[in-house]
Design a protein around this motif. Structure first.
Motif, PDB file in Angstrom:
ATOM      1  N   UNK A 196      -8.826   8.426  -4.158  1.00  0.00           N
ATOM      2  CA  UNK A 196     -10.230   8.736  -3.905  1.00  0.00           C
ATOM      3  C   UNK A 196     -10.538   8.630  -2.415  1.00  0.00           C
ATOM      4  N   UNK A 197     -10.206   7.497  -1.826  1.00  0.00           N
ATOM      5  CA  UNK A 197     -10.521   7.262  -0.417  1.00  0.00           C
ATOM      6  C   UNK A 197      -9.794   8.243   0.492  1.00  0.00           C
ATOM      7  N   UNK A 198      -8.503   8.446   0.255  1.00  0.00           N
ATOM      8  CA  UNK A 198      -7.718   9.294   1.140  1.00  0.00           C
ATOM      9  C   UNK A 198      -8.186  10.748   1.094  1.00  0.00           C
ATOM     10  N   UNK A 199      -8.528  11.255  -0.078  1.00  0.00           N
ATOM     11  CA  UNK A 199      -8.976  12.636  -0.173  1.00  0.00           C
ATOM     12  C   UNK A 199     -10.347  12.837   0.463  1.00  0.00           C
ATOM     13  N   UNK A 200     -11.199  11.831   0.402  1.00  0.00           N
ATOM     14  CA  UNK A 200     -12.480  11.932   1.098  1.00  0.00           C
ATOM     15  C   UNK A 200     -12.254  11.932   2.611  1.00  0.00           C
ATOM     16  N   UNK A 201     -11.348  11.083   3.076  1.00  0.00           N
ATOM     17  CA  UNK A 201     -11.018  11.064   4.506  1.00  0.00           C
ATOM     18  C   UNK A 201     -10.467  12.420   4.951  1.00  0.00           C
ATOM     19  N   UNK A 241     -10.200  21.790   2.658  1.00  0.00           N
ATOM     20  CA  UNK A 241     -11.041  20.592   2.540  1.00  0.00           C
ATOM     21  C   UNK A 241     -11.760  20.482   1.196  1.00  0.00           C
ATOM     22  N   UNK A 242     -12.230  21.612   0.671  1.00  0.00           N
ATOM     23  CA  UNK A 242     -12.927  21.577  -0.618  1.00  0.00           C
ATOM     24  C   UNK A 242     -11.999  21.137  -1.737  1.00  0.00           C
ATOM     25  N   UNK A 243     -10.714  21.496  -1.633  1.00  0.00           N
ATOM     26  CA  UNK A 243      -9.764  21.056  -2.658  1.00  0.00           C
ATOM     27  C   UNK A 243      -9.623  19.538  -2.635  1.00  0.00           C
ATOM     28  N   UNK A 244      -9.657  18.932  -1.433  1.00  0.00           N
ATOM     29  CA  UNK A 244      -9.595  17.478  -1.341  1.00  0.00           C
ATOM     30  C   UNK A 244     -10.851  16.831  -1.914  1.00  0.00           C
ATOM     31  N   UNK A 281       0.813  -1.227   0.000  1.00  0.00           N
ATOM     32  CA  UNK A 281       0.000   0.000   0.000  1.00  0.00           C
ATOM     33  C   UNK A 281       0.840   1.268   0.000  1.00  0.00           C
ATOM     34  N   UNK A 282       2.060   1.191   0.533  1.00  0.00           N
ATOM     35  CA  UNK A 282       2.861   2.392   0.768  1.00  0.00           C
ATOM     36  C   UNK A 282       3.042   3.283  -0.464  1.00  0.00           C
ATOM     37  N   UNK A 283       3.391   2.748  -1.642  1.00  0.00           N
ATOM     38  CA  UNK A 283       3.569   3.652  -2.795  1.00  0.00           C
ATOM     39  C   UNK A 283       2.314   4.456  -3.105  1.00  0.00           C
ATOM     40  N   UNK A 284       1.151   3.820  -3.015  1.00  0.00           N
ATOM     41  CA  UNK A 284      -0.101   4.509  -3.316  1.00  0.00           C
ATOM     42  C   UNK A 284      -0.429   5.541  -2.232  1.00  0.00           C
ATOM     43  N   UNK A 285      -0.167   5.191  -0.976  1.00  0.00           N
ATOM     44  CA  UNK A 285      -0.415   6.115   0.128  1.00  0.00           C
ATOM     45  C   UNK A 285       0.484   7.337   0.011  1.00  0.00           C
ATOM     46  N   UNK A 286       1.772   7.117  -0.263  1.00  0.00           N
ATOM     47  CA  UNK A 286       2.725   8.224  -0.334  1.00  0.00           C
ATOM     48  C   UNK A 286       2.379   9.167  -1.482  1.00  0.00           C
ATOM     49  N   UNK A 322     -16.023   8.504   9.870  1.00  0.00           N
ATOM     50  CA  UNK A 322     -15.522   7.987   8.596  1.00  0.00           C
ATOM     51  C   UNK A 322     -16.391   6.845   8.086  1.00  0.00           C
ATOM     52  N   UNK A 323     -16.834   5.972   9.006  1.00  0.00           N
ATOM     53  CA  UNK A 323     -17.645   4.822   8.602  1.00  0.00           C
ATOM     54  C   UNK A 323     -18.942   5.257   7.932  1.00  0.00           C
ATOM     55  N   UNK A 324     -19.504   6.381   8.397  1.00  0.00           N
ATOM     56  CA  UNK A 324     -20.732   6.895   7.791  1.00  0.00           C
ATOM     57  C   UNK A 324     -20.446   7.890   6.675  1.00  0.00           C
ATOM     58  N   UNK A 325     -19.435   8.744   6.902  1.00  0.00           N
ATOM     59  CA  UNK A 325     -19.176   9.845   5.983  1.00  0.00           C
ATOM     60  C   UNK A 325     -18.579   9.432   4.655  1.00  0.00           C
ATOM     61  N   UNK A 326     -17.598   8.521   4.675  1.00  0.00           N
ATOM     62  CA  UNK A 326     -16.927   8.119   3.429  1.00  0.00           C
ATOM     63  C   UNK A 326     -17.902   7.468   2.457  1.00  0.00           C
ATOM     64  N   UNK A 327     -18.704   6.471   2.880  1.00  0.00           N
ATOM     65  CA  UNK A 327     -19.685   5.900   1.936  1.00  0.00           C
ATOM     66  C   UNK A 327     -20.694   6.935   1.438  1.00  0.00           C
ATOM     67  N   UNK A 328     -21.100   7.856   2.325  1.00  0.00           N
ATOM     68  CA  UNK A 328     -22.059   8.883   1.909  1.00  0.00           C
ATOM     69  C   UNK A 328     -21.477   9.758   0.809  1.00  0.00           C
TER      70      UNK A 328
END
Length: 221
Positions: A138-143, A97-100, A11-16, A201-207
């Protein structure tokens, strides 16, 4: 977790890569909005740039990889340069946050293009790499979008709340801000985050993902 890091070595390359993009754009958005609102402080300090070196805090980035919590270099803002301090400060705080969220939207569009068309001529490991990178981004920017809107100092959500409050209440908030920051650190660095942060996060990310899907999917039908 593989050894020292919170994330697996796969996962590290994608996370970085995702963190570098997300943090750089986030802090640039703060700096650019402040500049457009009349404050040159960030611009004069070299923060109005897409160069990651100007925005990435090495310790903050390393801690994200180790414990899952960290930070970028805060953009300096002098609200005394704003003609409308409360309004412009809110705009500057919200810009990050809006930029993310915009990165997440753009990334989701790319995922649809990648899955629905042959515009990206990749196969095998190349296709797997691109798909994994876009999914992580996608996931990280929503978080990051959700996390930075939490009403705890020094996050952007707290700054927005502070500027929305009447001056009398804002003065009290500033007085106790350091205690709020300590409380926030206790929450995110202890098992309390399982009861306070993770449910958001459990509710917000899927929403957010479902909302983006409803916006984007009609374009590919």
């Amino acid at each position: 977790m593989d050894g020292f890091f919170r994330f697996s070595l796969e996962e590290l390359p994608f996370i970085i890569i995702s963190l570098v993009v997300a943090f750089t754009v986030h802090e640039w958005a703060h700096a650019y909005t402040a500049y457009k609102c009349g404050d040159n402080t960030a611009k004069n300090q070299g923060r109005l740039t897409f160069n990651p070196a100007a925005h990435i805090d090495p310790l903050g980035a390393l801690l994200i990889l180790i414990v899952g919590f960290g930070w970028a270099r805060p953009v300096p803002v002098d609200r005394r340069n704003f003609k409308r301090p409360h309004l412009y400060s809110i705009l500057v705080s919200a810009a990050g946050p809006l930029s993310n969220l915009l990165i997440a939207l753009f990334t989701y569009v790319l995922l649809f293009v990648f899955d629905a068309t042959s515009l990206i001529p990749l196969s095998g490991k190349g296709a797997e790499f691109v798909s994994s990178l876009l999914g992580t981004m996608l996931q990280l920017n929503i978080v990051l979008f959700l996390f930075n809107l939490l009403p705890f100092p020094p996050l952007d959500g707290y700054r927005i709340l502070e500027d929305l409050a009447p001056d009398r209440i804002r003065t009290k908030m500033m007085r106790y801000e350091s205690y709020g920051a300590i409380l926030f650190l206790v929450i995110v660095l202890t098992p309390l985050d399982q009861y306070v942060i993770y449910p958001i996060f459990d509710m917000g990310v899927p929403f957010v993902i479902n909302t983006l899907y409803k916006i984007i999917s009609p374009l590919f039908m």
